[in-house]
Design an enzyme around this catalytic site. Sequence first.
Site, short mmCIF file in Angstrom:
data_model
loop_
_atom_site.label_atom_id
_atom_site.label_comp_id
_atom_site.label_asym_id
_atom_site.label_seq_id
_atom_site.Cartn_x
_atom_site.Cartn_y
_atom_site.Cartn_z
N ASP A 1 0.85 -1.19 0.00
CA ASP A 1 0.00 0.00 0.00
C ASP A 1 0.89 1.25 0.00
O ASP A 1 1.88 1.33 0.72
CB ASP A 1 -0.92 -0.01 1.23
N ASN B 1 -13.17 -2.87 2.03
CA ASN B 1 -14.11 -1.77 2.19
C ASN B 1 -15.03 -1.72 0.98
O ASN B 1 -14.56 -1.82 -0.16
CB ASN B 1 -13.35 -0.44 2.32
N VAL C 1 -10.73 3.09 -4.06
CA VAL C 1 -10.36 2.52 -5.36
C VAL C 1 -11.39 1.44 -5.69
O VAL C 1 -11.56 0.48 -4.92
CB VAL C 1 -8.94 1.92 -5.34
N HIS D 1 -10.02 -5.09 -3.37
CA HIS D 1 -8.69 -5.36 -2.82
C HIS D 1 -8.84 -5.75 -1.37
O HIS D 1 -9.66 -5.20 -0.64
CB HIS D 1 -7.78 -4.13 -2.95
N HIS E 1 -7.14 -5.72 2.10
CA HIS E 1 -6.06 -5.11 2.88
C HIS E 1 -5.52 -6.16 3.85
O HIS E 1 -6.28 -6.71 4.65
CB HIS E 1 -6.58 -3.94 3.72
#
Length: 114
Positions: A30, A87, A96, A100, A102
């Site tokens: 990240d 999220n 974004v 994805h 995290h």
Amino acid sequence: MSDCLFCGIISKKIPARIVYEDEAVAAFEDANPQAPVHTLVVPKKHIPTTLDITEEDQKLIGKMFRVANRIAKEKGIAERGFRLVMNTNPEAGQSVYHIHLHLLGGRPMHWPPG
Ligand code: AMP
Ligand code: ZN
């Protein structure tokens, strides 16, 4: 998708510190880490949000979790503990719109999350 940041990273048009890659999944550091370990695991397929995951993506989503586990082990945080977060949409803070996972770790995590 041509205007997607993470599709740009996957296609190597946008630079990133890629730590894992196979035919279906990529993982990279990240750019604004929130913990000592903060790696993003993404499908190479452009899926905008978790709400767009279909039955045909089930194996792919499972693979994202297995790749995250592998990176957690490689980075030495598996036994201590780590957090996996996705999220979805604005109130969760999604910025974004290419899903994805995290992978966060290397420090104690708080609950409930902010
Ligand atoms: P989210 O807010 O859940 O959509 O997460 C997007 C994540 O992408 C954030 O943690 C950002 O720091 C990260 N990010 C944004 N741009 C880049 C980039 N160019 N390379 C790596 N990570 C990025
Ligand atoms: Zn994309």
